[in-house]
Design an enzyme around this catalytic site. Structure first.
Site, PDB file in Angstrom:
ATOM      1  N   ASP A  13      -9.319  22.101  44.273  1.00  0.00           N
ATOM      2  CA  ASP A  13     -10.725  21.780  43.989  1.00  0.00           C
ATOM      3  C   ASP A  13     -11.654  22.390  45.029  1.00  0.00           C
ATOM      4  OD1 ASP A  13      -9.541  20.270  42.062  1.00  0.00           O
ATOM      5  OD2 ASP A  13     -10.382  18.348  42.694  1.00  0.00           O
ATOM      6  N   GLN A  83      -3.885  13.714  51.272  1.00  0.00           N
ATOM      7  CA  GLN A  83      -2.486  13.889  50.873  1.00  0.00           C
ATOM      8  C   GLN A  83      -2.531  13.502  49.406  1.00  0.00           C
ATOM      9  OE1 GLN A  83       0.494  14.125  49.394  1.00  0.00           O
ATOM     10  NE2 GLN A  83       0.699  11.932  49.691  1.00  0.00           N
ATOM     11  N   THR A 127     -10.149   8.719  42.205  1.00  0.00           N
ATOM     12  CA  THR A 127      -9.109   9.120  41.252  1.00  0.00           C
ATOM     13  C   THR A 127      -8.827   8.085  40.169  1.00  0.00           C
ATOM     14  OG1 THR A 127      -6.713   9.493  41.093  1.00  0.00           O
ATOM     15  CG2 THR A 127      -7.465   8.277  43.002  1.00  0.00           C
ATOM     16  N   GLU A 129      -6.031   7.339  39.368  1.00  0.00           N
ATOM     17  CA  GLU A 129      -4.864   6.571  39.812  1.00  0.00           C
ATOM     18  C   GLU A 129      -5.250   5.142  40.192  1.00  0.00           C
ATOM     19  OE1 GLU A 129      -1.342   7.397  40.364  1.00  0.00           O
ATOM     20  OE2 GLU A 129      -1.921   8.843  38.842  1.00  0.00           O
ATOM     21  N   TYR A 151      -0.427   6.067  47.367  1.00  0.00           N
ATOM     22  CA  TYR A 151      -1.588   6.967  47.252  1.00  0.00           C
ATOM     23  C   TYR A 151      -2.777   6.216  46.652  1.00  0.00           C
ATOM     24  CZ  TYR A 151      -4.518  10.582  45.013  1.00  0.00           C
ATOM     25  OH  TYR A 151      -5.571  11.345  44.574  1.00  0.00           O
ATOM     26  N   LYS A 155      -6.437   5.297  48.188  1.00  0.00           N
ATOM     27  CA  LYS A 155      -7.682   5.768  47.559  1.00  0.00           C
ATOM     28  C   LYS A 155      -8.592   4.593  47.171  1.00  0.00           C
ATOM     29  CE  LYS A 155      -7.590  10.389  47.214  1.00  0.00           C
ATOM     30  NZ  LYS A 155      -8.699  11.293  47.534  1.00  0.00           N
TER      31      LYS A 155
HETATM   32  P1  NAP Z   1      -4.944  19.642  46.916  1.00  0.00           P
HETATM   33  O1  NAP Z   1      -4.880  20.944  46.212  1.00  0.00           O
HETATM   34  O2  NAP Z   1      -3.696  18.957  47.322  1.00  0.00           O
HETATM   35  O3  NAP Z   1      -5.863  19.859  48.232  1.00  0.00           O
HETATM   36  C1  NAP Z   1      -5.919  18.880  49.234  1.00  0.00           C
HETATM   37  C2  NAP Z   1      -6.688  19.437  50.411  1.00  0.00           C
HETATM   38  O4  NAP Z   1      -6.716  18.434  51.437  1.00  0.00           O
HETATM   39  C3  NAP Z   1      -6.055  20.678  51.041  1.00  0.00           C
HETATM   40  O5  NAP Z   1      -7.080  21.553  51.442  1.00  0.00           O
HETATM   41  C4  NAP Z   1      -5.352  20.104  52.265  1.00  0.00           C
HETATM   42  O6  NAP Z   1      -5.211  21.030  53.328  1.00  0.00           O
HETATM   43  C5  NAP Z   1      -6.344  19.039  52.678  1.00  0.00           C
HETATM   44  N1  NAP Z   1      -5.757  18.052  53.575  1.00  0.00           N
HETATM   45  C6  NAP Z   1      -4.619  17.337  53.413  1.00  0.00           C
HETATM   46  N2  NAP Z   1      -4.427  16.514  54.468  1.00  0.00           N
HETATM   47  C7  NAP Z   1      -5.465  16.730  55.314  1.00  0.00           C
HETATM   48  C8  NAP Z   1      -5.832  16.195  56.574  1.00  0.00           C
HETATM   49  N3  NAP Z   1      -5.093  15.281  57.217  1.00  0.00           N
HETATM   50  N4  NAP Z   1      -6.968  16.638  57.154  1.00  0.00           N
HETATM   51  C9  NAP Z   1      -7.730  17.576  56.568  1.00  0.00           C
HETATM   52  N5  NAP Z   1      -7.425  18.137  55.366  1.00  0.00           N
HETATM   53  C10 NAP Z   1      -6.305  17.705  54.748  1.00  0.00           C
HETATM   54  O7  NAP Z   1      -5.787  18.581  46.078  1.00  0.00           O
HETATM   55  P2  NAP Z   1      -6.817  18.827  44.875  1.00  0.00           P
HETATM   56  O8  NAP Z   1      -6.083  18.776  43.597  1.00  0.00           O
HETATM   57  O9  NAP Z   1      -7.689  19.961  45.186  1.00  0.00           O
HETATM   58  O10 NAP Z   1      -7.654  17.468  44.949  1.00  0.00           O
HETATM   59  C11 NAP Z   1      -8.804  17.361  45.774  1.00  0.00           C
HETATM   60  C12 NAP Z   1      -9.103  15.885  46.020  1.00  0.00           C
HETATM   61  O11 NAP Z   1      -9.323  15.237  44.779  1.00  0.00           O
HETATM   62  C13 NAP Z   1      -8.003  15.097  46.701  1.00  0.00           C
HETATM   63  O12 NAP Z   1      -8.607  14.127  47.516  1.00  0.00           O
HETATM   64  C14 NAP Z   1      -7.268  14.421  45.552  1.00  0.00           C
HETATM   65  O13 NAP Z   1      -6.631  13.237  46.002  1.00  0.00           O
HETATM   66  C15 NAP Z   1      -8.423  14.144  44.635  1.00  0.00           C
HETATM   67  N6  NAP Z   1      -8.123  14.088  43.195  1.00  0.00           N
HETATM   68  C16 NAP Z   1      -7.490  15.129  42.597  1.00  0.00           C
HETATM   69  C17 NAP Z   1      -7.280  15.101  41.230  1.00  0.00           C
HETATM   70  C18 NAP Z   1      -6.605  16.237  40.501  1.00  0.00           C
HETATM   71  O14 NAP Z   1      -6.171  16.015  39.364  1.00  0.00           O
HETATM   72  N7  NAP Z   1      -6.518  17.415  41.084  1.00  0.00           N
HETATM   73  C19 NAP Z   1      -7.723  13.988  40.483  1.00  0.00           C
HETATM   74  C20 NAP Z   1      -8.378  12.952  41.137  1.00  0.00           C
HETATM   75  C21 NAP Z   1      -8.587  13.019  42.497  1.00  0.00           C
HETATM   76  P3  NAP Z   1      -3.878  21.925  53.519  1.00  0.00           P
HETATM   77  O15 NAP Z   1      -4.088  23.111  52.646  1.00  0.00           O
HETATM   78  O16 NAP Z   1      -3.897  22.213  54.968  1.00  0.00           O
HETATM   79  O17 NAP Z   1      -2.729  21.059  53.076  1.00  0.00           O
HETATM   80  N1  GDD Z   2       5.061  15.920  39.753  1.00  0.00           N
HETATM   81  C1  GDD Z   2       5.868  15.674  38.716  1.00  0.00           C
HETATM   82  N2  GDD Z   2       7.037  16.381  38.613  1.00  0.00           N
HETATM   83  N3  GDD Z   2       5.482  14.756  37.793  1.00  0.00           N
HETATM   84  C2  GDD Z   2       6.298  14.567  36.725  1.00  0.00           C
HETATM   85  C3  GDD Z   2       7.491  15.270  36.558  1.00  0.00           C
HETATM   86  C4  GDD Z   2       7.889  16.208  37.554  1.00  0.00           C
HETATM   87  O1  GDD Z   2       8.932  16.844  37.463  1.00  0.00           O
HETATM   88  N4  GDD Z   2       8.049  14.873  35.378  1.00  0.00           N
HETATM   89  C5  GDD Z   2       7.243  13.961  34.841  1.00  0.00           C
HETATM   90  N5  GDD Z   2       6.168  13.753  35.663  1.00  0.00           N
HETATM   91  C6  GDD Z   2       5.098  12.776  35.422  1.00  0.00           C
HETATM   92  C7  GDD Z   2       4.798  11.872  36.623  1.00  0.00           C
HETATM   93  O2  GDD Z   2       5.745  10.806  36.690  1.00  0.00           O
HETATM   94  C8  GDD Z   2       3.398  11.410  36.280  1.00  0.00           C
HETATM   95  O3  GDD Z   2       3.454  10.291  35.416  1.00  0.00           O
HETATM   96  C9  GDD Z   2       2.791  12.595  35.522  1.00  0.00           C
HETATM   97  O4  GDD Z   2       3.894  13.463  35.186  1.00  0.00           O
HETATM   98  C10 GDD Z   2       1.762  13.409  36.313  1.00  0.00           C
HETATM   99  O5  GDD Z   2       2.290  13.711  37.587  1.00  0.00           O
HETATM  100  P1  GDD Z   2       1.565  14.747  38.584  1.00  0.00           P
HETATM  101  O6  GDD Z   2       1.319  16.021  37.901  1.00  0.00           O
HETATM  102  O7  GDD Z   2       2.377  14.775  39.844  1.00  0.00           O
HETATM  103  O8  GDD Z   2       0.140  14.110  38.829  1.00  0.00           O
HETATM  104  P2  GDD Z   2      -0.329  12.604  39.085  1.00  0.00           P
HETATM  105  O9  GDD Z   2      -1.004  12.138  37.844  1.00  0.00           O
HETATM  106  O10 GDD Z   2       0.741  11.772  39.658  1.00  0.00           O
HETATM  107  O11 GDD Z   2      -1.409  12.816  40.254  1.00  0.00           O
HETATM  108  C11 GDD Z   2      -2.430  13.809  40.140  1.00  0.00           C
HETATM  109  O12 GDD Z   2      -3.533  13.295  39.424  1.00  0.00           O
HETATM  110  C12 GDD Z   2      -4.208  12.186  40.039  1.00  0.00           C
HETATM  111  C13 GDD Z   2      -5.353  11.764  39.114  1.00  0.00           C
HETATM  112  O13 GDD Z   2      -4.882  10.899  38.139  1.00  0.00           O
HETATM  113  C14 GDD Z   2      -2.829  14.224  41.560  1.00  0.00           C
HETATM  114  O14 GDD Z   2      -3.681  15.344  41.484  1.00  0.00           O
HETATM  115  C15 GDD Z   2      -3.550  13.098  42.286  1.00  0.00           C
HETATM  116  O15 GDD Z   2      -4.075  13.602  43.528  1.00  0.00           O
HETATM  117  C16 GDD Z   2      -4.726  12.629  41.410  1.00  0.00           C
HETATM  118  O16 GDD Z   2      -5.412  11.562  42.037  1.00  0.00           O
END
Ligand code: NAP
Ligand code: GDD
Length: 362
Positions: A13, A83, A127, A129, A151, A155
């Site tokens: 993001d 994280q 999130t 979550e 997690y 959050k």
């Molecule tokens: P991501 O790709 O895992 O990126 C996480 C970022 O946080 C990376 O730049 C990482 O740096 C940095 N980071 C981790 N630990 C840190 C620390 N201790 N101090 C400073 N920076 C740190 O996550 P994303 O998918 O872009 O998501 C962005 C945010 O939205 C996160 O807070 C996530 O929990 C939240 N979120 C994501 C989703 C989704 O579906 N993607 C949905 C809802 C909420 P490094 O590169 O050094 O590891």
């Molecule tokens: N990672 C993973 N790997 N997930 C799996 C797998 C596998 O092999 N097989 C099934 N799953 C299922 C997980 O159990 C979960 O129910 C679903 O797929 C999605 O898993 P992830 O893609 O790891 O994402 P997440 O939903 O747990 O978390 C992501 O979305 C959240 C928002 O709802 C992350 O981006 C979080 O940071 C974010 O908050």
């Protein structure tokens, strides 16, 4: 010119948001962490841009957070650093709590103590979550929270401390409750990217099989590039408020895999159930997908489905800009191209990440 500070700019993001804000004319500052290897691939193309600057800071280290906030003195902060892997939070719950919960407090306090409480707007990456073991479907801003992983619990603290600072100090700080959003830049151990990479490798004869966990888990998957616009819109709103950001559509992991394989020219037929379910190539009869309980979670969130009515009405945001089918195609097309030029050793990093996810390598 407005100044924005993005924590977590190296993430999926963060990299899209940096591009978006630079396009809007912002001076963009991002935080990075020291690492012995270079994982800045998502932002390499921005380095050297006159409106893009990097600073070292770690959300686990108050002094570094305070220093960067004081030096940049931003108009807007986007706190994306976390994280972010749910499975990893079971293996590293304390680290996850420190960064994802107390890290948010560190940002809020830094803004307040630097005297920016009245001018700096803060976006917190919350999130879906939080809904966890869901109490209603679809989920909106009024749905009760029931976090279901370390997690999500961390959050949840972030969500409430943002609300507290808003009410106690009148700060403009808001949470975006974002449902899953994916892209060609998604981390390789999240299920969507794991599937699109594997489908591409299997189609090109570079991998035999894909092992997944819960195939029936349901998610509301959107495109990350569309979602970063919402982060910005939330901070441009006249009042500080929290918003659900989602597509309003729900699909299973199994459906995602079926579509990803179809995009690379493989028709999958599912046979069996539970841990014995298999995805079979209709054309050859080969088993391409198997279930491995290694990927089951101690508690799994299985029914996420967002209601973006408020974001559509108040932010005028279009939740269906990129459809589910388009998203899967964007990701599989990108991975087909990536795998075509992949050198033999490059999949090693993905394998290591997967071992980490399984808890085999700590
Ligand atoms: P991501 O790709 O895992 O990126 C996480 C970022 O946080 C990376 O730049 C990482 O740096 C940095 N980071 C981790 N630990 C840190 C620390 N201790 N101090 C400073 N920076 C740190 O996550 P994303 O998918 O872009 O998501 C962005 C945010 O939205 C996160 O807070 C996530 O929990 C939240 N979120 C994501 C989703 C989704 O579906 N993607 C949905 C809802 C909420 P490094 O590169 O050094 O590891
Ligand atoms: N990672 C993973 N790997 N997930 C799996 C797998 C596998 O092999 N097989 C099934 N799953 C299922 C997980 O159990 C979960 O129910 C679903 O797929 C999605 O898993 P992830 O893609 O790891 O994402 P997440 O939903 O747990 O978390 C992501 O979305 C959240 C928002 O709802 C992350 O981006 C979080 O940071 C974010 O908050």
């Amino acid at each position: 010119m407005k100044t924005a500070l993005i924590t977590g700019v190296t993430g999926q993001d963060g990299s899209y948001l940096a591009e978006f804000l630079i396009d809007k004319g912002y001076d963009v500052h991002g935080t990075i962490r020291r690492s012995s290897v270079d994982f800045r691939e998502r932002i390499t193309h921005l380095e050297g841009h006159r409106n893009f600057h990097l600073h070292y800071a770690d959300l686990g280290d108050s002094m570094s957070v305070m220093q960067v906030v004081n030096k940049v003195r931003p108009d807007e902060i986007y706190n994306l650093a976390a994280q972010s892997h749910v499975q990893v939070s079971f293996d590293s719950p304390e680290f996850t709590a420190d960064v994802d919960a107390i890290g948010v407090l560190r940002i809020l306090e830094a803004v307040r103590l630097c005297g920016l409480g009245e001018t700096c707007r803060i976006y917190q990456a919350s999130t879906s979550e939080l809904y966890g073991k869901v109490e209603e479907v679809p989920q909106n801003e009024n749905t009760p929270f029931h976090p279901y992983s370390p997690y999500a619990v961390a959050k949840l603290y972030g969500f409430w401390i943002v609300k507290e600072y808003r009410e106690a100090y009148g700060m403009f700080c808001c949470s975006g409750i974002l449902f899953n959003h994916e892209s060609e830049r998604r981390g390789e151990t999240f299920v969507t990217r794991k599937i699109t990479l594997a489908a591409a490798r299997i189609a090109q004869g570079k991998q035999d099989k894909l092992y997944l966990g819960n195939l029936s888990s349901m998610r509301d998957w959107g495109y990350a590039k569309d979602y970063v616009e919402c982060m910005w819109l939330i901070l441009q709103h006249e009042r500080p408020e929290d918003f659900v950001i989602a597509t309003g559509e729900q699909h299973s992991v199994r459906e995602f895999a079926t579509l990803a394989f179809r995009n690379v020219g493989i028709d999958i037929e599912w046979q069996g159930s539970g841990a014995d379910e298999k995805g079979i190539d209709k054309a050859t009869g080969s088993v391409l997908v198997e279930v491995s309980p290694d990927f089951y979670r101690p508690t799994d969130v299985v029914n996420l489905w967002g209601d973006p009515t408020k974001a559509r009405a108040e932010l005028h945001w279009n939740p269906q800009k990129t459809t589910f089918e388009q998203l899967v195609k964007i990701m599989t097309d990108a991975d087909m191209a990536k795998v075509a030029v992949e050198r033999a050793g490059e999949s090693v990093r993905t394998n290591l990440a997967e071992y980490l996810e399984k808890g085999i390598v700590k």
